[in-house]
Write a protein that holds these residues in place. Structure first.
Motif, PDB file in Angstrom:
ATOM      1  N   PRO A   1      65.802  17.692   6.547  1.00  0.00           N
ATOM      2  CA  PRO A   1      66.479  18.683   5.631  1.00  0.00           C
ATOM      3  C   PRO A   1      67.615  18.238   4.462  1.00  0.00           C
ATOM      4  CG  PRO A   1      67.388  18.492   7.942  1.00  0.00           C
ATOM      5  CD  PRO A   1      66.208  17.392   7.700  1.00  0.00           C
ATOM      6  N   TYR A   2      67.466  18.884   3.405  1.00  0.00           N
ATOM      7  CA  TYR A   2      68.167  18.706   2.361  1.00  0.00           C
ATOM      8  C   TYR A   2      68.047  17.507   1.643  1.00  0.00           C
ATOM      9  CZ  TYR A   2      71.685  21.295  -0.495  1.00  0.00           C
ATOM     10  OH  TYR A   2      72.218  22.072  -1.616  1.00  0.00           O
ATOM     11  N   MET A   3      67.114  16.704   2.205  1.00  0.00           N
ATOM     12  CA  MET A   3      66.623  15.346   1.325  1.00  0.00           C
ATOM     13  C   MET A   3      65.135  15.465   0.534  1.00  0.00           C
ATOM     14  SD  MET A   3      68.162  12.298   3.526  1.00  0.00           S
ATOM     15  CE  MET A   3      68.036  11.008   2.113  1.00  0.00           C
ATOM     16  N   GLU A   4      64.877  16.812   0.412  1.00  0.00           N
ATOM     17  CA  GLU A   4      63.612  17.006   0.000  1.00  0.00           C
ATOM     18  C   GLU A   4      63.345  16.616  -1.612  1.00  0.00           C
ATOM     19  OE1 GLU A   4      64.526  20.232   2.891  1.00  0.00           O
ATOM     20  OE2 GLU A   4      65.373  19.253   1.407  1.00  0.00           O
ATOM     21  N   ASP A   5      64.568  16.915  -2.342  1.00  0.00           N
ATOM     22  CA  ASP A   5      64.479  16.260  -3.733  1.00  0.00           C
ATOM     23  C   ASP A   5      64.254  14.688  -3.676  1.00  0.00           C
ATOM     24  OD1 ASP A   5      65.607  15.139  -6.150  1.00  0.00           O
ATOM     25  OD2 ASP A   5      66.756  16.738  -6.368  1.00  0.00           O
ATOM     26  N   SER A   6      64.814  13.832  -2.984  1.00  0.00           N
ATOM     27  CA  SER A   6      64.575  12.585  -3.087  1.00  0.00           C
ATOM     28  C   SER A   6      63.180  12.414  -2.243  1.00  0.00           C
ATOM     29  CB  SER A   6      65.647  11.667  -2.066  1.00  0.00           C
ATOM     30  OG  SER A   6      66.697  11.792  -2.683  1.00  0.00           O
ATOM     31  N   MET A   7      62.570  13.147  -1.298  1.00  0.00           N
ATOM     32  CA  MET A   7      61.154  12.904  -0.816  1.00  0.00           C
ATOM     33  C   MET A   7      60.300  13.115  -1.911  1.00  0.00           C
ATOM     34  SD  MET A   7      61.494  14.089   3.042  1.00  0.00           S
ATOM     35  CE  MET A   7      59.970  13.545   3.332  1.00  0.00           C
ATOM     36  N   ILE A   8      60.363  14.248  -2.773  1.00  0.00           N
ATOM     37  CA  ILE A   8      59.317  14.581  -3.731  1.00  0.00           C
ATOM     38  C   ILE A   8      59.540  13.328  -4.857  1.00  0.00           C
ATOM     39  CG2 ILE A   8      59.176  16.142  -5.666  1.00  0.00           C
ATOM     40  CD1 ILE A   8      60.341  18.208  -4.033  1.00  0.00           C
ATOM     41  N   VAL A   9      60.750  12.770  -5.128  1.00  0.00           N
ATOM     42  CA  VAL A   9      60.505  11.814  -6.073  1.00  0.00           C
ATOM     43  C   VAL A   9      59.724  10.568  -5.479  1.00  0.00           C
ATOM     44  CG1 VAL A   9      62.045   9.933  -7.099  1.00  0.00           C
ATOM     45  CG2 VAL A   9      62.650  12.192  -7.145  1.00  0.00           C
ATOM     46  N   LEU A  10      59.855  10.283  -4.445  1.00  0.00           N
ATOM     47  CA  LEU A  10      59.004   9.049  -3.698  1.00  0.00           C
ATOM     48  C   LEU A  10      57.524   9.635  -3.282  1.00  0.00           C
ATOM     49  CD1 LEU A  10      61.630   7.953  -1.001  1.00  0.00           C
ATOM     50  CD2 LEU A  10      61.146   7.181  -3.552  1.00  0.00           C
ATOM     51  N   GLY A  11      57.144  10.883  -3.774  1.00  0.00           N
ATOM     52  CA  GLY A  11      55.787  11.313  -3.636  1.00  0.00           C
ATOM     53  C   GLY A  11      55.633  11.748  -2.097  1.00  0.00           C
TER      54      GLY A  11
ATOM     55  N   GLY B   1      59.084   1.665  -1.009  1.00  0.00           N
ATOM     56  CA  GLY B   1      60.008   0.939  -1.566  1.00  0.00           C
ATOM     57  C   GLY B   1      60.058   0.661  -2.991  1.00  0.00           C
ATOM     58  N   ALA B   2      58.699   0.336  -3.506  1.00  0.00           N
ATOM     59  CA  ALA B   2      58.239   0.374  -4.952  1.00  0.00           C
ATOM     60  C   ALA B   2      58.469   1.695  -5.714  1.00  0.00           C
ATOM     61  CB  ALA B   2      56.843  -0.015  -5.168  1.00  0.00           C
ATOM     62  N   GLU B   3      58.198   2.907  -5.230  1.00  0.00           N
ATOM     63  CA  GLU B   3      58.646   3.845  -5.669  1.00  0.00           C
ATOM     64  C   GLU B   3      60.101   4.427  -5.579  1.00  0.00           C
ATOM     65  OE1 GLU B   3      54.686   4.315  -3.617  1.00  0.00           O
ATOM     66  OE2 GLU B   3      56.448   3.307  -3.173  1.00  0.00           O
ATOM     67  N   ALA B   4      60.991   3.923  -4.849  1.00  0.00           N
ATOM     68  CA  ALA B   4      62.184   4.155  -4.913  1.00  0.00           C
ATOM     69  C   ALA B   4      62.788   3.235  -6.110  1.00  0.00           C
ATOM     70  CB  ALA B   4      62.742   3.703  -3.612  1.00  0.00           C
ATOM     71  N   GLU B   5      62.383   2.164  -6.173  1.00  0.00           N
ATOM     72  CA  GLU B   5      62.740   1.159  -6.997  1.00  0.00           C
ATOM     73  C   GLU B   5      62.545   1.669  -8.579  1.00  0.00           C
ATOM     74  OE1 GLU B   5      62.556  -3.497  -8.564  1.00  0.00           O
ATOM     75  OE2 GLU B   5      61.312  -2.791  -6.948  1.00  0.00           O
ATOM     76  N   GLN B   6      61.378   2.234  -8.901  1.00  0.00           N
ATOM     77  CA  GLN B   6      60.983   2.738 -10.053  1.00  0.00           C
ATOM     78  C   GLN B   6      61.719   4.040 -10.495  1.00  0.00           C
ATOM     79  OE1 GLN B   6      58.830   1.183 -12.386  1.00  0.00           O
ATOM     80  NE2 GLN B   6      59.735   2.814 -13.686  1.00  0.00           N
ATOM     81  N   ALA B   7      61.904   4.904  -9.373  1.00  0.00           N
ATOM     82  CA  ALA B   7      62.745   6.189  -9.770  1.00  0.00           C
ATOM     83  C   ALA B   7      64.035   5.842 -10.035  1.00  0.00           C
ATOM     84  CB  ALA B   7      62.636   7.101  -8.232  1.00  0.00           C
ATOM     85  N   LEU B   8      64.578   4.920  -9.398  1.00  0.00           N
ATOM     86  CA  LEU B   8      66.295   4.720  -9.666  1.00  0.00           C
ATOM     87  C   LEU B   8      66.424   3.928 -11.032  1.00  0.00           C
ATOM     88  CD1 LEU B   8      67.083   3.251  -6.223  1.00  0.00           C
ATOM     89  CD2 LEU B   8      68.095   5.479  -7.262  1.00  0.00           C
TER      90      LEU B   8
END
Length: 338
Positions: free
Chosen positions: A86-96, A190-197
């Motif tokens: 909860p309230y981390m949906e933004d980051s989850m969407i970024v990670l697909g 991890g790879a998705e997080a790195e690219q998003a950042l």
């Protein structure tokens, strides 16, 4: 005496010898056949054993042990499939990754994300408090992630951890780079997080460069108006974090060491800021906003006289993720350095 003919005996012996050789040959072939069958049987039996060993390795690799920010050591799935964060949906969407359920205040989730979460059930956080365990249990999560230690208080962690492994951040909104990186690790992204950042960092640096001529050395304040009153948001959360930590704008001395500060007419002269950003929380703060901004004390402040008071969208200025932060950065650049 007539001589006896022993030729038949010789013939018999010769035939017997041939028969004996034949029988021995058959025996040897049978023995070899039996041995081959035994070896084949052993080889065939070994295949399931190897498969079982392989399956055992997979089972072991399907989970791993991690330690959360409150020092809970937990065993989580290597590839969680049903995540409640909860309230981390933004980051989850970024990670697909779509959550199994989403945070909601009343009937509304985070409005700026609903185009991507329209089909995700909402869970109401009444009064900002986490829902009852049975509500969460109904979604059968295999991993629960709490974005703030506040959500884990009053026995919530103990109850939730009986439903599924529960990972707790102290304050995921306080260091987005760290929380997105950790979330990517927890979700196997991890790879998705790195690219998003990387993409976000580029956007942030471009914005800072554009803002530098008008905002360098300046301070900004963020004031939230609701039905109960008005308060200034510090630099550790939401839009306040973006203004101070991400874009480098200074904070008012009133919130240098605080997460928030109640605002009244008496303290208006003490708000040392060059730019003021205001939010009308879900439209409930209209009366309080008008009362303040219509007042002569407010109108005589340097920021009001300079026209540096800007109303912004509370739906994402109170968000905590790369999507929200990106939208806030866009707003600041558009308002201060169009």
């Amino acid at each position: 005496m007539q001589a006896r003919d022993y030729s038949f005996i010789k013939s018999f012996k010769k035939g017997a010898l041939v028969l004996l050789v034949f029988i021995l040959s058959i025996s040897l072939l049978t023995a070899c056949g039996s041995q081959g069958e035994t070896e084949l049987t052993n080889q065939e039996t070994a295949v399931p054993n190897e498969t079982a060993a392989s399956e055992g390795t997979e089972t072991t690799a399907s989970t791993r042990v991690v330690t959360d920010e409150l020092d809970h050591e937990i065993t989580i799935p290597t590839k969680p499939l049903k995540v409640f964060a909860p309230y981390m949906e933004d980051s989850m969407i970024v990670l697909g990754v779509n959550p199994v359920a989403q945070w909601a205040d009343g009937k509304n989730g985070q409005l700026y994300l609903q185009d991507q979460l329209a089909d995700v059930p909402k869970v109401n956080f009444v009064g900002g408090l986490p829902p009852a365990p049975e509500v969460v249990m109904a979604f059968e999560p295999d991993l629960i992630i709490l974005h703030t230690a506040f959500y884990a208080e009053n026995g919530v962690y103990e109850k939730y951890s009986k439903i599924a492994p529960t990972y707790v951040f102290k304050n995921a909104a306080g260091d987005l780079v760290s929380s997105v990186t950790k979330l990517g690790d927890l979700l196997g992204k991890g790879a998705e997080a790195e690219q998003a950042l990387k993409d976000y960092e580029k956007k942030k640096e471009e914005a800072k460069a554009k803002l530098a001529p008008v905002a360098e050395g300046k301070k900004a304040a963020l004031i939230n108006f609701n039905g109960k009153g008005m308060y200034m948001i510090g630099g550790n959360y939401f839009g306040g974090y973006v203004l101070s930590h991400e874009l480098g704008l200074g904070k008012s001395k009133l919130v240098e060491t605080k997460n928030s500060m109640d605002v009244s007419l008496e303290i208006i002269p003490d708000i040392d800021a060059d730019f003021i950003f205001t939010m009308n929380n879900k439209g409930t703060g209209t009366a309080n906003m008008k009362e303040l901004t219509d007042n002569a004390i407010w109108k005589n402040t340097p920021y009001a006289k300079a026209g540096h008071v800007y109303e912004v969208d509370d739906t994402y200025w109170t968000g905590s993720g790369l999507i929200a932060y990106g939208k806030i950065i866009n707003d600041v650049v558009t308002l201060l350095a169009p």
